[in-house]
Design a protein around this motif. Structure first.
Motif: not given
Length: 320
Positions: A269-275, A297-298, A286-287
């Motif tokens: 899982v990949e999350v693109d954040l604004h800040r 994270f996995d 953790p992870g």
């Protein structure tokens, strides 16, 4: 004295999941008398402006309590949404797998306290309030047979979509095993891990198109066409409710042919954040690793991935 009833401070057997408006506090609940306006002192004529300055004008009085303003708009918005949930719930119950089938409604937007319980069909049960497990999907783990997502929106960055976002404005994008998902996919995949197929989605045309790409055979009920983030070409409310009733009845009849959507493990899982600050905080989990504004994270199961993703979103709301 304000004789109007107080409004709750703001912040779906078949399963009807609600997702729709964000409320804040109501300044009209506290009526503060306006400060007295002092008369403006006399001034000398201003030669540069060619005459005396005008005295200050007295501001208009505030509107009477309970009339107009945000408080009335919030009440009206809650009225506008609840018949949509009831339309889907009525048909789900009437056409359910057995005469005794019930409907579980999960209020899952903003404070999770938007739906007025007294307006639901008496056969329905309502889950509301937060925090709760597993978040928006509370109730799916109790053995429901199918899910319907009502009042949904497209993922962040979608053009021609009303209120397009992914969970929160601080999240620019989410990818699960390399595929981009909005809330529709993020909630459909955990539902599949519970063995529950999502058989219907309603919302604007962009949201329905997004769900159709994930579950091609499922029923979609577009009730508006987005013209921008805050603009839409919408159906008449009665027409929208009738289409929801027909769609829900169709979805219930064919739910046995719609298997749950499953995703292979392990999950990335990949999350693109604004800040940057939420990314700084996310790596404390953790992870979780970070690369620029993207954290990753996995997870071995979709349920576990859903929990970590919710935590990262909460961290986007922590502090300045």
């Amino acid at each position: 004295m304000n004789d109007h009833p107080p409004v709750e401070t703001p912040r779906r057997p078949p399963f009807v999941h609600d997702g729709a408006f964000r409320f804040g506090r109501f300044p009209e609940d506290v009526q503060t008398p306006p400060a007295p306006v002092r008369p403006s002192p006399s001034r000398r004529p201003c030669a540069a402006r060619g005459g005396a300055s005008r005295p200050r004008e007295t501001p208009p009085p505030p509107p009477p309590p309970g009339r107009g303003g945000r408080r009335a708009r919030v009440k009206d918005s809650r009225k506008g949404r609840r018949p949509d949930r009831r339309a889907a719930g009525d048909r789900a119950a009437a056409g359910g797998p057995s005469p005794s089938a019930g409907v579980l409604v999960a209020d899952s937007h903003g404070p999770y306290r938007n739906i007025l319980p007294e307006e639901l069909d008496r056969r329905a049960r309502l889950i509301r309030g937060k925090p709760r497990e597993p978040g928006m999907l509370a109730g799916l783990q109790t053995g429901v047979q199918m899910a319907m997502f009502v009042g949904y929106h497209a993922r962040a960055g979608t053009g021609g979509a009303v209120l397009a976002h992914t969970i929160a404005d601080a999240v620019l994008g989410v990818r699960i095993n390399g595929r981009s998902h909005g809330e529709i996919g993020i909630n459909t995949l955990p539902a599949g891990s519970y063995g529950v197929p999502v058989v219907l989605v309603s919302g604007d045309a962009a949201a329905c198109e997004e769900f159709g790409a994930l579950v091609p055979r499922a029923v979609t009920v577009p009730v508006k066409r987005g013209l921008g983030r805050y603009a839409a070409d919408t159906l008449h409310p009665q027409e929208a409710r009738e289409r929801l009733r027909r769609g829900a009845a169709q979805a219930v009849r064919r739910h046995a042919t719609d298997p749950p959507v499953l995703v292979s493990s392990p999950l990335r899982v990949e999350v693109d954040l604004h800040r940057p600050r939420p990314a700084d905080l996310a790596v404390l989990v953790p992870g979780v690793t970070r690369s620029g504004r993207t954290v990753a994270f996995d997870a071995e199961t979709m349920a576990a991935a859903y929990g970590v993703l919710r935590l990262i979103v909460l961290l986007t709301q922590a502090g300045p």
